[in-house]
Motif scaffolding. Structure first.
Motif, PDB file in Angstrom:
ATOM      1  N   ILE A   1       0.884  -1.193   0.162  1.00 30.76           N
ATOM      2  CA  ILE A   1      -0.091  -0.021  -0.020  1.00 30.76           C
ATOM      3  C   ILE A   1       0.854   1.195   0.004  1.00 30.76           C
ATOM      4  O   ILE A   1       1.778   1.288   0.841  1.00 30.76           O
ATOM      5  N   ASP A   2       0.653   2.314  -1.036  1.00 31.99           N
ATOM      6  CA  ASP A   2       1.174   3.285  -0.729  1.00 31.99           C
ATOM      7  C   ASP A   2      -0.053   4.525  -0.614  1.00 31.99           C
ATOM      8  O   ASP A   2      -1.068   4.831  -1.421  1.00 31.99           O
ATOM      9  N   ASP A   3      -0.096   5.150   0.362  1.00 37.35           N
ATOM     10  CA  ASP A   3      -0.982   6.067   0.998  1.00 37.35           C
ATOM     11  C   ASP A   3      -0.362   7.311   1.174  1.00 37.35           C
ATOM     12  O   ASP A   3      -0.838   8.075   2.326  1.00 37.35           O
ATOM     13  N   SER A   4       0.562   7.673   0.590  1.00 33.02           N
ATOM     14  CA  SER A   4       1.298   8.732   1.111  1.00 33.02           C
ATOM     15  C   SER A   4       0.604  10.053   0.621  1.00 33.02           C
ATOM     16  O   SER A   4       0.718  11.212   1.263  1.00 33.02           O
ATOM     17  N   LEU A   5      -0.166  10.132  -0.314  1.00 30.73           N
ATOM     18  CA  LEU A   5      -0.859  11.281  -1.016  1.00 30.73           C
ATOM     19  C   LEU A   5      -2.331  11.504   0.014  1.00 30.73           C
ATOM     20  O   LEU A   5      -3.168  10.830  -0.107  1.00 30.73           O
ATOM     21  N   LYS A   6      -1.885  12.362   0.860  1.00 33.89           N
ATOM     22  CA  LYS A   6      -3.048  12.576   1.981  1.00 33.89           C
ATOM     23  C   LYS A   6      -3.012  13.980   2.563  1.00 33.89           C
ATOM     24  O   LYS A   6      -1.867  14.469   3.032  1.00 33.89           O
ATOM     25  N   VAL A   7      -4.322  14.594   2.603  1.00 32.95           N
ATOM     26  CA  VAL A   7      -4.069  15.825   3.092  1.00 32.95           C
ATOM     27  C   VAL A   7      -4.009  15.694   4.796  1.00 32.95           C
ATOM     28  O   VAL A   7      -5.065  14.727   5.255  1.00 32.95           O
ATOM     29  N   PRO A   8      -3.167  16.440   5.471  1.00 36.87           N
ATOM     30  CA  PRO A   8      -3.066  16.116   6.981  1.00 36.87           C
ATOM     31  C   PRO A   8      -4.098  16.820   7.693  1.00 36.87           C
ATOM     32  O   PRO A   8      -4.683  17.757   7.110  1.00 36.87           O
ATOM     33  N   LYS A   9      -4.220  16.368   9.002  1.00 37.62           N
ATOM     34  CA  LYS A   9      -5.282  16.857   9.688  1.00 37.62           C
ATOM     35  C   LYS A   9      -4.580  18.132  10.452  1.00 37.62           C
ATOM     36  O   LYS A   9      -3.249  18.103  10.394  1.00 37.62           O
ATOM     37  N   PRO A  10      -5.084  19.200  10.671  1.00 34.49           N
ATOM     38  CA  PRO A  10      -6.451  19.583  10.833  1.00 34.49           C
ATOM     39  C   PRO A  10      -7.111  19.946   9.465  1.00 34.49           C
ATOM     40  O   PRO A  10      -8.329  20.432   9.334  1.00 34.49           O
ATOM     41  N   PHE A  11      -6.265  19.943   8.335  1.00 39.05           N
ATOM     42  CA  PHE A  11      -6.829  20.421   7.172  1.00 39.05           C
ATOM     43  C   PHE A  11      -7.746  19.677   6.301  1.00 39.05           C
ATOM     44  O   PHE A  11      -8.981  20.039   5.814  1.00 39.05           O
ATOM     45  N   SER A  12      -7.613  18.246   6.236  1.00 40.82           N
ATOM     46  CA  SER A  12      -8.552  17.207   6.007  1.00 40.82           C
ATOM     47  C   SER A  12      -9.804  17.276   6.876  1.00 40.82           C
ATOM     48  O   SER A  12      -9.683  17.092   8.180  1.00 40.82           O
ATOM     49  N   PRO A  13     -10.916  17.041   6.359  1.00 41.93           N
ATOM     50  CA  PRO A  13     -11.471  16.940   4.987  1.00 41.93           C
ATOM     51  C   PRO A  13     -11.788  18.073   4.374  1.00 41.93           C
ATOM     52  O   PRO A  13     -12.310  18.254   3.340  1.00 41.93           O
ATOM     53  N   VAL A  14     -11.407  19.402   4.991  1.00 38.49           N
ATOM     54  CA  VAL A  14     -12.431  20.465   4.523  1.00 38.49           C
ATOM     55  C   VAL A  14     -11.395  21.014   3.297  1.00 38.49           C
ATOM     56  O   VAL A  14     -11.920  21.412   2.073  1.00 38.49           O
ATOM     57  N   PHE A  15     -10.082  20.996   3.462  1.00 37.45           N
ATOM     58  CA  PHE A  15      -9.104  21.564   2.169  1.00 37.45           C
ATOM     59  C   PHE A  15      -8.713  20.098   1.633  1.00 37.45           C
ATOM     60  O   PHE A  15      -8.195  19.304   2.154  1.00 37.45           O
ATOM     61  N   SER A  16      -9.298  20.101   0.375  1.00 35.39           N
ATOM     62  CA  SER A  16      -9.325  18.792  -0.382  1.00 35.39           C
ATOM     63  C   SER A  16      -8.336  18.860  -1.469  1.00 35.39           C
ATOM     64  O   SER A  16      -8.099  19.975  -1.880  1.00 35.39           O
ATOM     65  N   VAL A  17      -8.170  17.560  -2.205  1.00 38.80           N
ATOM     66  CA  VAL A  17      -7.166  17.484  -3.376  1.00 38.80           C
ATOM     67  C   VAL A  17      -8.062  17.561  -4.492  1.00 38.80           C
ATOM     68  O   VAL A  17      -7.547  17.617  -5.654  1.00 38.80           O
ATOM     69  N   GLY A  18      -9.480  17.434  -4.337  1.00 41.56           N
ATOM     70  CA  GLY A  18     -10.312  17.516  -5.605  1.00 41.56           C
ATOM     71  C   GLY A  18     -11.951  17.272  -5.005  1.00 41.56           C
ATOM     72  O   GLY A  18     -11.803  16.792  -3.560  1.00 41.56           O
ATOM     73  N   TYR A  19     -12.420  17.038  -5.867  1.00 43.82           N
ATOM     74  CA  TYR A  19     -13.997  16.690  -5.441  1.00 43.82           C
ATOM     75  C   TYR A  19     -14.558  15.848  -6.539  1.00 43.82           C
ATOM     76  O   TYR A  19     -14.341  16.030  -7.724  1.00 43.82           O
TER      77      TYR A  19
ATOM     78  N   ARG B   1     -12.430  30.650   1.153  1.00 41.90           N
ATOM     79  CA  ARG B   1     -13.765  30.569   1.580  1.00 41.90           C
ATOM     80  C   ARG B   1     -14.510  29.538   0.308  1.00 41.90           C
ATOM     81  O   ARG B   1     -15.367  29.078   0.776  1.00 41.90           O
ATOM     82  N   MET B   2     -14.066  29.412  -0.508  1.00 32.69           N
ATOM     83  CA  MET B   2     -14.362  28.211  -1.541  1.00 32.69           C
ATOM     84  C   MET B   2     -14.430  26.886  -0.929  1.00 32.69           C
ATOM     85  O   MET B   2     -15.210  26.068  -0.783  1.00 32.69           O
ATOM     86  N   TYR B   3     -13.258  26.616  -0.225  1.00 30.94           N
ATOM     87  CA  TYR B   3     -13.179  25.347   0.478  1.00 30.94           C
ATOM     88  C   TYR B   3     -14.102  25.221   1.653  1.00 30.94           C
ATOM     89  O   TYR B   3     -14.778  24.301   1.719  1.00 30.94           O
ATOM     90  N   LEU B   4     -14.464  26.368   2.185  1.00 36.06           N
ATOM     91  CA  LEU B   4     -15.291  26.464   3.417  1.00 36.06           C
ATOM     92  C   LEU B   4     -16.620  26.398   2.916  1.00 36.06           C
ATOM     93  O   LEU B   4     -17.385  25.485   3.414  1.00 36.06           O
ATOM     94  N   ARG B   5     -17.060  26.783   1.650  1.00 33.28           N
ATOM     95  CA  ARG B   5     -18.299  26.913   1.222  1.00 33.28           C
ATOM     96  C   ARG B   5     -18.446  25.609   0.657  1.00 33.28           C
ATOM     97  O   ARG B   5     -19.806  24.958   0.870  1.00 33.28           O
ATOM     98  N   TYR B   6     -17.768  25.020  -0.047  1.00 35.26           N
ATOM     99  CA  TYR B   6     -18.050  23.526  -0.686  1.00 35.26           C
ATOM    100  C   TYR B   6     -18.100  22.762   0.332  1.00 35.26           C
ATOM    101  O   TYR B   6     -19.203  21.613  -0.007  1.00 35.26           O
ATOM    102  N   TYR B   7     -17.239  22.559   1.398  1.00 35.15           N
ATOM    103  CA  TYR B   7     -17.689  21.666   2.500  1.00 35.15           C
ATOM    104  C   TYR B   7     -18.945  21.910   3.285  1.00 35.15           C
ATOM    105  O   TYR B   7     -19.621  20.923   3.353  1.00 35.15           O
ATOM    106  N   TYR B   8     -19.341  22.972   3.206  1.00 35.20           N
ATOM    107  CA  TYR B   8     -20.730  23.460   4.035  1.00 35.20           C
ATOM    108  C   TYR B   8     -21.512  22.787   3.019  1.00 35.20           C
ATOM    109  O   TYR B   8     -22.784  22.101   3.380  1.00 35.20           O
ATOM    110  N   ASN B   9     -21.742  23.152   1.446  1.00 37.56           N
ATOM    111  CA  ASN B   9     -22.777  22.617   0.740  1.00 37.56           C
ATOM    112  C   ASN B   9     -22.581  21.023   0.789  1.00 37.56           C
ATOM    113  O   ASN B   9     -23.633  20.265   0.611  1.00 37.56           O
ATOM    114  N   TRP B  10     -21.469  20.248   0.823  1.00 38.60           N
ATOM    115  CA  TRP B  10     -21.129  18.907   0.806  1.00 38.60           C
ATOM    116  C   TRP B  10     -22.012  18.496   2.107  1.00 38.60           C
ATOM    117  O   TRP B  10     -22.757  17.499   1.774  1.00 38.60           O
ATOM    118  N   HIS B  11     -21.819  19.022   3.250  1.00 37.48           N
ATOM    119  CA  HIS B  11     -22.530  18.437   4.411  1.00 37.48           C
ATOM    120  C   HIS B  11     -23.952  18.568   4.300  1.00 37.48           C
ATOM    121  O   HIS B  11     -24.638  17.621   4.799  1.00 37.48           O
TER     122      HIS B  11
END
Length: 555
Positions: free
Chosen positions: A97-115, A444-454
């Motif tokens: 397993i290679d799981d190296s591409l991961k946004v660390p906490k506390p940024f994850s899951p709000v700040f993402s690598v994509g949608y 704000r985009m990241y915050l708004r997108y997460y709010y919308n997702w939730h």
């Protein structure tokens, strides 16, 4: 003199052929500039021919059309990383397993690598924005050919024999379109650059997806002789995308391999799918008991076009015509995702069309500036010339496990920063130098997108007012206001620093390659040690976002 008897005719400034990701963005920008714009779509409903889903990388949202970044597009799930399963022997369950591409906490899951998003829903939303800007949309309209007038392209001809005259034609047909070929701008792509994708869509309870996948994608790679995936370098292993309440599984393979054309490809892909899902432990134990097949579909796209010098240098413009996105061969060779490049090229094409019409010059010599800007765009050029997916074939030829892991790590793991840092640094600094306050819009985009997702709230009709205690959002609101103030005060300094750093962006990749062996292990150890400790901070951020008045996330 033109004979027009018994022929319906329409005149406009710009006609856009195709109402997909790129076509809608180009049409909207032209209409916003006051140009009479007509967008033609051959399907009865927008998005009918692209009903599957995909992951759109973060750079498409940050650096693409402003109406997408600052709007409320429909997203199915944020993505915080990729877990790669390197299958050395599926029968004996020998899997690394290679799981190296991961946004660390506390940024994850709000700040993402994509949608993750459904293509149909997203394109429908984009087209709604375009129509609201004044674009005339015509569905169930198939374009058969272009109008030639004194040697230049001056519009299109539909299957109803209607002539739609325009000053500029923007071809956004995608990889299946033939208009550019009929116009003599491009030639057909060879079969070793065309990939057929086999997509399965499974229904699954959101709670199970949240628990099993979280916000990560799962990719599986294996040696050819195991017959669990298409030949390495000529297709993708099993890719699993979690959506809100469904899973998408996809494998794809080029129509031609090194030893010749692939016959009965549909049966081969079906065999790969059945064997890998029957033997993959986490699929058999965790997923299969909880899913129901909703649909199986096929999709085709061009791939590796950017790696072929002759194909890469095919024209994407001619007198009166511009090609964008997949129609111009701008597919991401690594991610099989051309959405960001479609958006970028759509904006560039719209800008050039606006300039050409204002100068009353739609000649090829004027429109060449479109090609110049495409070649100067750092993300587009990085996307179409990435080689890790292609290079998997060499790992297979040598049966070199180290090379296989290196290609995967560099393409879909943390190693991507050794090759993508220069492109990302250049475009980030370009936007910041232009307007430092863009940093606030990105956050704000990241915050708004997460709010919308939730809350599963999308569109521009206004987000419903939840009856909840919003006091938790007061601190977040204050932080955003403080951020705005800091960006306002220090804008001149930030712009100056960005301008000084911009010429140094070219050194980012070499520097990262030099430092990577030192920095990467330290970073990965830090994540594994501190992720759990930082989880409370991540939870607090999430709670603050979902308890806030959504208006504070508006750009």
């Amino acid at each position: 003199m033109r004979i027009t008897d018994n022929i319906d005719e329409t005149k406009c400034d710009v006609v856009v052929v195709g109402a997909g990701f790129g076509g809608a963005a180009a049409a909207k920008k032209c209409a916003d500039a006051g140009l009479k714009t007509i967008m033609l779509e051959r399907s009865k409903n927008v998005g009918d021919k692209i009903i599957s889903g995909l992951t759109i990388p973060f750079h498409g949202f940050l650096f693409g059309p402003a109406f997408i970044r600052d709007g409320n597009p429909p997203i199915e799930r944020p993505v915080d990383g990729i877990v790669n399963y390197i299958i050395k022997d599926i029968e004996n369950k020998d899997i690394d397993i290679d799981d190296s591409l991961k946004v660390p906490k506390p940024f994850s899951p709000v700040f993402s690598v994509g949608y993750n998003a459904f293509c149909k829903a997203f394109c429908e939303w984009e087209v709604e924005q375009a129509v609201a800007s004044g674009v005339e949309l015509r569905t169930e309209t198939t374009v058969l050919d272009v109008i030639r007038d004194n040697g230049r392209i001056s519009g299109v001809i539909t299957e109803k024999d209607e002539r739609i005259w325009s000053k500029i034609v923007i071809d956004a047909e995608g990889s299946h379109g033939l208009l550019a070929i009929k116009a003599g701008v491009r030639k057909k792509y060879p079969p070793d650059t065309i990939s057929l994708a086999d997509v399965y869509v499974y229904d699954m309870d959101k709670r199970d997806i949240d628990r099993i996948f979280g916000f990560s994608l799962r990719f599986c790679w294996g040696w050819d002789e195991q017959k669990i995936a298409p030949p390495l370098g000529h297709g993708n292993g099993l890719m699993v995308w979690p959506y809100r309440d469904s899973l998408h599984l996809m494998q794809d393979q080029c129509l031609r391999n090194d030893d010749g054309p692939v016959y009965n490809l549909a049966a081969a892909l079906k065999g790969y799918h059945e064997k890998i899902t029957a033997n993959l432990p986490w699929w058999k134990n965790e997923i299969e008991p909880r899913v129901t097949l909703r649909a199986r579909m096929w999709d085709g796209f061009e791939i590796f076009v950017g790696l072929n010098e002759q194909l890469r240098n095919m024209p994407n413009f001619t007198d009166g015509m511009l090609l964008i996105g997949d129609a111009a061969g701008l597919e991401n060779t690594e991610l099989c995702d051309g959405v960001p490049t479609a958006w970028f090229s759509a904006e560039i094409a719209a800008d050039v069309a606006i300039e050409a019409i204002s100068h009353h010059d739609t000649s090829a010599s004027f429109l060449k500036r479109y090609d110049d800007r495409i070649k100067a765009h750092p993300i587009i050029q990085w996307a179409i010339t990435s080689t890790n997916r292609y290079n998997l074939r060499f790992a297979q030829q040598e049966h070199d496990e180290k090379k296989l892991k290196q290609c995967i790590h560099d393409g879909w793991g943390l190693g991507f920063c050794k090759y993508g840092s220069t492109a990302l640094m250049r475009i980030v600094l370009f936007f910041i130098r232009k307007d430092p306050k863009i940093i606030g819009k990105w956050i704000r985009m990241y915050l708004r997108y997460y709010y919308n997702w939730h809350y599963s709230h999308f569109g521009d009709t206004g987000i419903a007012k939840e009856k909840q205690n919003r006091r938790n959002g007061i601190r977040l609101k204050s932080c955003l206001r403080l951020m705005d103030l800091i960006l306002f005060i220090f804008s001149p300094l930030i712009r100056l620093v960005a301008g000084l750093l911009e010429p140094l962006a070219g050194a980012a990749n070499p520097v990262m390659r030099f430092l990577f062996p030192i920095v990467a292990p330290v970073y990965l150890k830090f994540i594994k040690r501190w992720d759990a400790a930082l989880e409370p901070l991540s939870t607090r951020l999430v709670n603050a976002i979902v308890a806030s008045d959504p208006s504070i996330f508006n750009a």
